[in-house]
Design a protein around this motif. Sequence first.
Motif, PDB file in Angstrom:
ATOM      1  N   ARG A 319      24.526 -13.963 -21.210  1.00  0.00           N
ATOM      2  CA  ARG A 319      23.735 -14.426 -20.074  1.00  0.00           C
ATOM      3  C   ARG A 319      24.090 -15.889 -19.819  1.00  0.00           C
ATOM      4  O   ARG A 319      24.825 -16.509 -20.599  1.00  0.00           O
ATOM      5  N   GLY A 320      23.566 -16.429 -18.751  1.00  0.00           N
ATOM      6  CA  GLY A 320      23.879 -17.813 -18.416  1.00  0.00           C
ATOM      7  C   GLY A 320      23.413 -18.139 -17.014  1.00  0.00           C
ATOM      8  O   GLY A 320      22.494 -17.514 -16.470  1.00  0.00           O
ATOM      9  N   THR A 321      24.091 -19.120 -16.396  1.00  0.00           N
ATOM     10  CA  THR A 321      23.717 -19.566 -15.048  1.00  0.00           C
ATOM     11  C   THR A 321      24.975 -19.697 -14.192  1.00  0.00           C
ATOM     12  O   THR A 321      26.090 -19.862 -14.706  1.00  0.00           O
ATOM     13  N   ILE A 322      24.776 -19.646 -12.885  1.00  0.00           N
ATOM     14  CA  ILE A 322      25.847 -19.860 -11.914  1.00  0.00           C
ATOM     15  C   ILE A 322      25.297 -20.735 -10.795  1.00  0.00           C
ATOM     16  O   ILE A 322      24.157 -20.549 -10.353  1.00  0.00           O
ATOM     17  N   SER A 323      26.067 -21.727 -10.367  1.00  0.00           N
ATOM     18  CA  SER A 323      25.618 -22.619  -9.298  1.00  0.00           C
ATOM     19  C   SER A 323      26.829 -23.096  -8.515  1.00  0.00           C
ATOM     20  O   SER A 323      27.951 -23.121  -9.025  1.00  0.00           O
ATOM     21  N   GLY A 324      26.604 -23.460  -7.270  1.00  0.00           N
ATOM     22  CA  GLY A 324      27.702 -23.989  -6.463  1.00  0.00           C
ATOM     23  C   GLY A 324      27.455 -23.811  -4.982  1.00  0.00           C
ATOM     24  O   GLY A 324      26.399 -23.340  -4.540  1.00  0.00           O
ATOM     25  N   GLN A 325      28.475 -24.189  -4.219  1.00  0.00           N
ATOM     26  CA  GLN A 325      28.433 -24.117  -2.754  1.00  0.00           C
ATOM     27  C   GLN A 325      29.775 -23.610  -2.272  1.00  0.00           C
ATOM     28  O   GLN A 325      30.832 -24.062  -2.733  1.00  0.00           O
ATOM     29  N   VAL A 326      29.783 -22.664  -1.323  1.00  0.00           N
ATOM     30  CA  VAL A 326      31.020 -22.095  -0.794  1.00  0.00           C
ATOM     31  C   VAL A 326      30.873 -21.953   0.716  1.00  0.00           C
ATOM     32  O   VAL A 326      29.774 -21.744   1.232  1.00  0.00           O
ATOM     33  N   GLN A 327      31.995 -22.069   1.429  1.00  0.00           N
ATOM     34  CA  GLN A 327      31.985 -22.027   2.890  1.00  0.00           C
ATOM     35  C   GLN A 327      33.069 -21.085   3.373  1.00  0.00           C
ATOM     36  O   GLN A 327      34.175 -21.052   2.826  1.00  0.00           O
ATOM     37  N   SER A 328      32.759 -20.316   4.421  1.00  0.00           N
ATOM     38  CA  SER A 328      33.750 -19.501   5.130  1.00  0.00           C
ATOM     39  C   SER A 328      33.429 -19.606   6.613  1.00  0.00           C
ATOM     40  O   SER A 328      32.322 -19.286   7.030  1.00  0.00           O
ATOM     41  N   ASN A 330      31.989 -21.202   9.653  1.00  0.00           N
ATOM     42  CA  ASN A 330      30.911 -22.179   9.778  1.00  0.00           C
ATOM     43  C   ASN A 330      29.733 -21.870   8.855  1.00  0.00           C
ATOM     44  O   ASN A 330      28.707 -22.545   8.904  1.00  0.00           O
ATOM     45  N   GLN A 331      29.867 -20.849   8.003  1.00  0.00           N
ATOM     46  CA  GLN A 331      28.768 -20.444   7.126  1.00  0.00           C
ATOM     47  C   GLN A 331      28.911 -21.140   5.779  1.00  0.00           C
ATOM     48  O   GLN A 331      29.938 -21.034   5.108  1.00  0.00           O
ATOM     49  N   GLY A 363      22.067 -13.720  -1.322  1.00  0.00           N
ATOM     50  CA  GLY A 363      21.869 -13.238   0.035  1.00  0.00           C
ATOM     51  C   GLY A 363      23.056 -12.426   0.527  1.00  0.00           C
ATOM     52  O   GLY A 363      24.141 -12.443  -0.072  1.00  0.00           O
ATOM     53  N   ALA A 364      22.877 -11.741   1.674  1.00  0.00           N
ATOM     54  CA  ALA A 364      23.945 -10.871   2.191  1.00  0.00           C
ATOM     55  C   ALA A 364      25.189 -11.681   2.564  1.00  0.00           C
ATOM     56  O   ALA A 364      26.316 -11.275   2.298  1.00  0.00           O
ATOM     57  N   GLY A 365      24.992 -12.853   3.211  1.00  0.00           N
ATOM     58  CA  GLY A 365      26.151 -13.664   3.596  1.00  0.00           C
ATOM     59  C   GLY A 365      26.918 -14.162   2.395  1.00  0.00           C
ATOM     60  O   GLY A 365      28.147 -14.135   2.351  1.00  0.00           O
ATOM     61  N   LEU A 366      26.195 -14.632   1.371  1.00  0.00           N
ATOM     62  CA  LEU A 366      26.867 -15.122   0.167  1.00  0.00           C
ATOM     63  C   LEU A 366      27.577 -14.001  -0.568  1.00  0.00           C
ATOM     64  O   LEU A 366      28.634 -14.221  -1.178  1.00  0.00           O
ATOM     65  N   SER A 367      27.018 -12.765  -0.524  1.00  0.00           N
ATOM     66  CA  SER A 367      27.678 -11.663  -1.226  1.00  0.00           C
ATOM     67  C   SER A 367      29.079 -11.413  -0.683  1.00  0.00           C
ATOM     68  O   SER A 367      29.999 -11.104  -1.443  1.00  0.00           O
ATOM     69  N   ARG A 368      29.279 -11.569   0.661  1.00  0.00           N
ATOM     70  CA  ARG A 368      30.610 -11.377   1.223  1.00  0.00           C
ATOM     71  C   ARG A 368      31.552 -12.504   0.814  1.00  0.00           C
ATOM     72  O   ARG A 368      32.753 -12.302   0.686  1.00  0.00           O
ATOM     73  N   PRO A 442      38.220 -17.247   2.797  1.00  0.00           N
ATOM     74  CA  PRO A 442      38.469 -16.723   4.149  1.00  0.00           C
ATOM     75  C   PRO A 442      37.222 -16.087   4.750  1.00  0.00           C
ATOM     76  O   PRO A 442      36.307 -15.653   4.053  1.00  0.00           O
ATOM     77  N   LEU A 443      37.187 -16.064   6.075  1.00  0.00           N
ATOM     78  CA  LEU A 443      36.125 -15.386   6.811  1.00  0.00           C
ATOM     79  C   LEU A 443      36.406 -13.893   6.768  1.00  0.00           C
ATOM     80  O   LEU A 443      37.503 -13.451   7.134  1.00  0.00           O
ATOM     81  N   GLN A 444      35.447 -13.075   6.311  1.00  0.00           N
ATOM     82  CA  GLN A 444      35.730 -11.668   6.051  1.00  0.00           C
ATOM     83  C   GLN A 444      34.644 -10.772   6.640  1.00  0.00           C
ATOM     84  O   GLN A 444      33.525 -11.223   6.865  1.00  0.00           O
ATOM     85  N   PRO A 445      34.975  -9.497   6.909  1.00  0.00           N
ATOM     86  CA  PRO A 445      33.949  -8.528   7.330  1.00  0.00           C
ATOM     87  C   PRO A 445      33.085  -8.100   6.140  1.00  0.00           C
ATOM     88  O   PRO A 445      33.173  -8.675   5.052  1.00  0.00           O
ATOM     89  N   ALA A 446      32.285  -7.068   6.372  1.00  0.00           N
ATOM     90  CA  ALA A 446      31.303  -6.698   5.370  1.00  0.00           C
ATOM     91  C   ALA A 446      31.928  -6.099   4.109  1.00  0.00           C
ATOM     92  O   ALA A 446      31.346  -6.161   3.045  1.00  0.00           O
ATOM     93  N   PHE A 447      33.100  -5.488   4.188  1.00  0.00           N
ATOM     94  CA  PHE A 447      33.672  -4.800   3.032  1.00  0.00           C
ATOM     95  C   PHE A 447      34.969  -5.462   2.614  1.00  0.00           C
ATOM     96  O   PHE A 447      35.807  -5.810   3.426  1.00  0.00           O
ATOM     97  N   LEU A 448      35.138  -5.637   1.318  1.00  0.00           N
ATOM     98  CA  LEU A 448      36.351  -6.257   0.773  1.00  0.00           C
ATOM     99  C   LEU A 448      36.647  -5.584  -0.557  1.00  0.00           C
ATOM    100  O   LEU A 448      35.755  -5.362  -1.374  1.00  0.00           O
ATOM    101  N   ARG A 449      37.917  -5.267  -0.810  1.00  0.00           N
ATOM    102  CA  ARG A 449      38.279  -4.598  -2.057  1.00  0.00           C
ATOM    103  C   ARG A 449      39.538  -5.233  -2.629  1.00  0.00           C
ATOM    104  O   ARG A 449      40.459  -5.581  -1.895  1.00  0.00           O
ATOM    105  N   VAL A 450      39.560  -5.395  -3.956  1.00  0.00           N
ATOM    106  CA  VAL A 450      40.759  -5.887  -4.626  1.00  0.00           C
ATOM    107  C   VAL A 450      41.762  -4.745  -4.714  1.00  0.00           C
ATOM    108  O   VAL A 450      41.470  -3.687  -5.275  1.00  0.00           O
TER     109      VAL A 450
END
Length: 588
Positions: A319-328, A330-331, A363-368, A442-450
């Motif tokens: 277990r642990g923690t995660i923190s930060g800020q990310v942009q794609s 204008n979000q 949140g949904a935006g951060l999940s993408r 990158p700015l991406q749609p709702a679904f992304l797969r490796v």
Amino acid sequence: MLFANGSILLQNMQRNERGRYFCRVRNSYGSTDSIGVQLRVAVPPAIEVEPNTQIVNLDQDVNLNCVASGRPRPSIVWFKANTALDLSPPPLSLAANGSLIIRRAQKSDEGLYYCNASAGPFHAISKPARLTVVDPPGTFGPWTPFSDCSASCGGGSRVRRRQCDQPALGEFGAGPCDGPLEERETCGNEPCPINGGWGGFIVSRNCSTTCGEPGRDVQIELRFCTNPVPQFGGRPCAGSPVRRSACRIPRCPMDGGWTDYGQWSECSSTCDAGTRRRTRTCTNPAPRGGGRPCSGSAQETQDCSSAPCPSGGEWQSGRGTISGQVQSGNQVSVLEQTIALDFTTPATDGQTRLIRLAIGGVGAGLSRQLMFLQSQLLMPIIFLQSVERSPAVNSRSMSGGFATHRMVMRFDTGDVARINTTLSRRADNSVNMEISFSGRVPLQPAFLRVISFSGDEVQARMSPSEWALISDRAQYRMSNGNRINLQWSHAMQCQTAAGSAANCRNSIRQQVFGVSRYIRSTYDSARRHFIITARADNTVFPVPRAPCPPGFRLSGDQQYCLDGDSCLNRNCNPRSSCRDSLGWSYCL
């Protein structure tokens, strides 16, 4: 050209071909000549000087030109309105060169004239010329006196007039007079008075301060009566030449200052080595008015020592923690949450195992946005748990699992993101994982797969306690079918502590680790959980020793690779410059 019957055809005859021609015939009994014929070469007539259209006064003599050439000399016949003229009675006569002479032309002589030059069967016709006979001009009467001047200054004009009445038009056959009916001249040339006009304001005394309290300083401006200068008795400018106004200046900037550090957090591990943190804020004072922000970090990290962890057992959760800020685009998203980690116990070399990382409060935006970070978020755990194939080693053998992983991710879209992960062991033999991230994805749609994720790891020693692991193959596929490639660098720094058995070890130059079968991420919108799952063949394979790859050089003892200058063999366009990074380079 000679024909079969003995006749001859002469074409394009020239003057030198004239003369007497005869034919002679012969056979075996003798010969005889024809009577012969005298051949002359004629030049068809041509009009050399054409008659011109003329307008003449009544009783004026007229000469209409018609000069023709040709051999023999052509004869000239004049026509008026398609009727041949009889030139025997006066006033018509023919000049020696064929021109028509009309003595004392009358109105009856008006019309359209042309000449015809003929010689035998040939003739040439001139262009028609129209003759017009007009009345003689009349005579002007005396000028009237000049009128008053149109302006008293600055330049005006006055006019005088006369009549064509000596005799009048049509009287005794008189035509219009030749000349103007009126005459103008300038007058009133004295300059007019010019009233003065103000020019624009010019700063005479500027504000003496650039910042401070508003209204305490005054700016003085001057203007001059030069637009235009008053002249020739004109009025001077009205009003004041001075203008005073309060200075509009911003408040003076104030640089920010740090508060004191707060209390230390609890140690991240209850056994072996861990870390603790304390923070401060840039509010003593806060920057204002364009002042500089605080320099330095708002967080301080310190190693914390504790008793050695019990030996034995395998890590299965954390277990642990995660923190930060990310942009794609204008979000911009910010995250500070806890994480949960679990994975299977390694068994034999090459066994497939499952790794699962769950992040809450997403949140949904951060999940993408986190979809682009999914493989790098799991990489420290993948390398920690990789089964070793001697002499290749995983990070647990290199550092005892106590390490800080620094990753820089560069997408082919130009976006750059960074992830820092610190791993340590808790007293209950579980993993403590602290993750921080920043940058753009990158700015991406709702679904992304490796699509694919694998790493060729080159262990390059950066310092006695830091090793670089370079991976360069990952690819993402979006729901619209587009693919995005990713290249990253991965550096691991051992976190040693007093009394701890953890140690950075020397290892081989080059190895391949953890070829992943798949990495998947899912999002539980109801619980706001973002979950990353990887099923991987987490085995570290040695690679036969070979020269270091591009961007690295071999150490003096030939045991590991050192980072070199990757820009040596890279050509950037003239508007870009090469930037050297760990194991690779890029143009910026």
